[in-house]
Design a protein around this motif. Structure first.
Motif, PDB file in Angstrom:
ATOM      1  N   MET A  73       0.847  -1.176   0.000  1.00 13.78           N
ATOM      2  CA  MET A  73       0.000   0.000   0.000  1.00 13.78           C
ATOM      3  C   MET A  73       0.892   1.238   0.000  1.00 13.78           C
ATOM      4  N   THR A  74       0.553   2.218  -0.821  1.00 10.87           N
ATOM      5  CA  THR A  74       1.347   3.442  -0.878  1.00 10.87           C
ATOM      6  C   THR A  74       0.934   4.389   0.235  1.00 10.87           C
ATOM      7  N   GLU A  75       1.790   5.362   0.515  1.00  8.16           N
ATOM      8  CA  GLU A  75       1.476   6.316   1.568  1.00  8.16           C
ATOM      9  C   GLU A  75       0.375   7.273   1.154  1.00  8.16           C
ATOM     10  N   ASN A  76       0.071   7.332  -0.143  1.00  4.34           N
ATOM     11  CA  ASN A  76      -0.983   8.208  -0.631  1.00  4.34           C
ATOM     12  C   ASN A  76      -2.259   7.417  -0.889  1.00  4.34           C
ATOM     13  N   THR A  77      -2.620   6.587   0.091  1.00  8.04           N
ATOM     14  CA  THR A  77      -3.769   5.697  -0.019  1.00  8.04           C
ATOM     15  C   THR A  77      -4.825   6.056   1.015  1.00  8.04           C
ATOM     16  N   LEU A  78      -6.082   6.024   0.586  1.00 11.57           N
ATOM     17  CA  LEU A  78      -7.207   6.140   1.494  1.00 11.57           C
ATOM     18  C   LEU A  78      -7.564   4.719   1.906  1.00 11.57           C
ATOM     19  N   LYS A  79      -7.451   4.432   3.182  1.00  9.03           N
ATOM     20  CA  LYS A  79      -7.809   3.096   3.674  1.00  9.03           C
ATOM     21  C   LYS A  79      -9.229   3.173   4.232  1.00  9.03           C
ATOM     22  N   ILE A  80     -10.101   2.319   3.721  1.00  9.01           N
ATOM     23  CA  ILE A  80     -11.479   2.243   4.189  1.00  9.01           C
ATOM     24  C   ILE A  80     -11.635   0.928   4.928  1.00  9.01           C
ATOM     25  N   THR A  81     -12.125   1.015   6.149  1.00  6.12           N
ATOM     26  CA  THR A  81     -12.301  -0.185   6.956  1.00  6.12           C
ATOM     27  C   THR A  81     -13.752  -0.302   7.398  1.00  6.12           C
ATOM     28  N   TYR A  82     -14.117  -1.502   7.782  1.00  9.16           N
ATOM     29  CA  TYR A  82     -15.449  -1.747   8.330  1.00  9.16           C
ATOM     30  C   TYR A  82     -15.289  -2.485   9.652  1.00  9.16           C
ATOM     31  N   GLY A  83     -15.911  -1.945  10.692  1.00 15.47           N
ATOM     32  CA  GLY A  83     -15.922  -2.613  11.991  1.00 15.47           C
ATOM     33  C   GLY A  83     -14.582  -2.636  12.684  1.00 15.47           C
ATOM     34  N   GLN A  84     -13.720  -1.672  12.385  1.00 16.73           N
ATOM     35  CA  GLN A  84     -12.382  -1.675  12.969  1.00 16.73           C
ATOM     36  C   GLN A  84     -12.069  -0.392  13.735  1.00 16.73           C
ATOM     37  N   ARG A  85     -13.088   0.353  14.111  1.00 24.55           N
ATOM     38  CA  ARG A  85     -12.887   1.638  14.784  1.00 24.55           C
ATOM     39  C   ARG A  85     -12.020   1.499  16.030  1.00 24.55           C
ATOM     40  N   GLU A  86     -12.351   0.563  16.886  1.00 27.22           N
ATOM     41  CA  GLU A  86     -11.594   0.423  18.139  1.00 27.22           C
ATOM     42  C   GLU A  86     -10.129   0.099  17.867  1.00 27.22           C
ATOM     43  N   ASN A  87      -9.873  -0.797  16.945  1.00 29.66           N
ATOM     44  CA  ASN A  87      -8.493  -1.139  16.616  1.00 29.66           C
ATOM     45  C   ASN A  87      -7.761   0.059  16.016  1.00 29.66           C
ATOM     46  N   ASN A  88      -8.403   0.780  15.095  1.00 27.36           N
ATOM     47  CA  ASN A  88      -7.788   1.958  14.487  1.00 27.36           C
ATOM     48  C   ASN A  88      -7.459   3.004  15.546  1.00 27.36           C
ATOM     49  N   GLN A  89      -8.374   3.211  16.498  1.00 21.08           N
ATOM     50  CA  GLN A  89      -8.141   4.188  17.553  1.00 21.08           C
ATOM     51  C   GLN A  89      -7.007   3.742  18.468  1.00 21.08           C
ATOM     52  N   ARG A  90      -6.960   2.461  18.787  1.00 23.64           N
ATOM     53  CA  ARG A  90      -5.899   1.943  19.656  1.00 23.64           C
ATOM     54  C   ARG A  90      -4.532   2.136  19.008  1.00 23.64           C
ATOM     55  N   VAL A  91      -4.438   1.804  17.726  1.00 24.77           N
ATOM     56  CA  VAL A  91      -3.176   1.944  17.004  1.00 24.77           C
ATOM     57  C   VAL A  91      -2.770   3.415  16.922  1.00 24.77           C
ATOM     58  N   ALA A  92      -3.724   4.304  16.660  1.00 23.50           N
ATOM     59  CA  ALA A  92      -3.422   5.737  16.579  1.00 23.50           C
ATOM     60  C   ALA A  92      -2.947   6.269  17.930  1.00 23.50           C
ATOM     61  N   ARG A  93      -3.602   5.842  19.016  1.00 23.73           N
ATOM     62  CA  ARG A  93      -3.173   6.283  20.355  1.00 23.73           C
ATOM     63  C   ARG A  93      -1.762   5.802  20.664  1.00 23.73           C
ATOM     64  N   GLU A  94      -1.443   4.573  20.288  1.00 19.60           N
ATOM     65  CA  GLU A  94      -0.112   4.031  20.532  1.00 19.60           C
ATOM     66  C   GLU A  94       0.944   4.791  19.728  1.00 19.60           C
ATOM     67  N   ARG A  95       0.631   5.112  18.460  1.00 19.52           N
ATOM     68  CA  ARG A  95       1.551   5.890  17.637  1.00 19.52           C
ATOM     69  C   ARG A  95       1.793   7.267  18.253  1.00 19.52           C
ATOM     70  N   LEU A  96       0.733   7.900  18.732  1.00 15.78           N
ATOM     71  CA  LEU A  96       0.840   9.212  19.371  1.00 15.78           C
ATOM     72  C   LEU A  96       1.665   9.128  20.647  1.00 15.78           C
ATOM     73  N   ARG A  97       1.418   8.115  21.466  1.00 12.53           N
ATOM     74  CA  ARG A  97       2.163   7.954  22.718  1.00 12.53           C
ATOM     75  C   ARG A  97       3.657   7.818  22.424  1.00 12.53           C
ATOM     76  N   ARG A  98       3.993   7.004  21.432  1.00 11.69           N
ATOM     77  CA  ARG A  98       5.403   6.797  21.089  1.00 11.69           C
ATOM     78  C   ARG A  98       6.040   8.072  20.540  1.00 11.69           C
ATOM     79  N   ALA A  99       5.296   8.805  19.725  1.00 12.07           N
ATOM     80  CA  ALA A  99       5.826  10.057  19.175  1.00 12.07           C
ATOM     81  C   ALA A  99       6.089  11.061  20.290  1.00 12.07           C
ATOM     82  N   GLU A 100       5.141  11.186  21.229  1.00 13.11           N
ATOM     83  CA  GLU A 100       5.307  12.120  22.347  1.00 13.11           C
ATOM     84  C   GLU A 100       6.470  11.725  23.243  1.00 13.11           C
TER      85      GLU A 100
END
Length: 143
Positions: free
Chosen positions: A1-28
């Protein structure tokens, strides 16, 4: 998948949010972390939204928008050999779903993929919830 991709998911909100929070925590914390694979993630929680997206005519429009980069709705209609009003209605539906957006040049509205992305990756997690009694809209997770 390229970095210029729109990823559409179904039923994965919690997982997407968890991964985003972890990425943010590591960046901070100044820690190394894996970059998100997609430029933007759009998560559908309603099967009805997935069905609207996956209609043959909508997929045909997405294909043309992504591959042909039409300059207007009228050109899009010409490329798919369909009536302007029908194409306009379908493009508005795709816009409401958050998959495309329009840029304006004078009186022309040009359909483009969300946030100028160039490709779409679709992911669905099973089992799916076939209870359509809930009425919520697509949830977004920003990169």
């Amino acid at each position: 998948m390229t970095e210029n991709t729109l990823k559409i998911t179904y039923g994965q909100r919690e997982n997407n949010q968890r991964v985003a929070r972890e990425r943010l925590r590591r960046a901070e914390a100044g820690e190394a972390f894996d970059e998100q694979e997609a430029a933007f993630i759009l998560n559908f929680e309603e099967l009805d939204d997935v069905e609207r997206l996956m209609r043959r005519l909508n997929l045909q429009l997405l294909d043309v928008v992504a591959s042909e980069c039409p300059e207007s709705i009228r050109e899009t209609a010409r490329l798919v050999d369909r009536d302007y009003k029908e194409v306009h209605r379908n493009l508005q539906e795709l816009e409401a779903l958050g998959v495309i957006e329009f840029t304006t040049d004078g009186n022309r509205k040009r359909p483009i993929l969300r946030d100028g992305t160039e490709a779409i990756d679709f992911s669905m997690t099973f089992p799916i919830d076939t209870d359509t009694s809930n009425d919520t809209s697509p949830k977004e997770t920003s990169a």
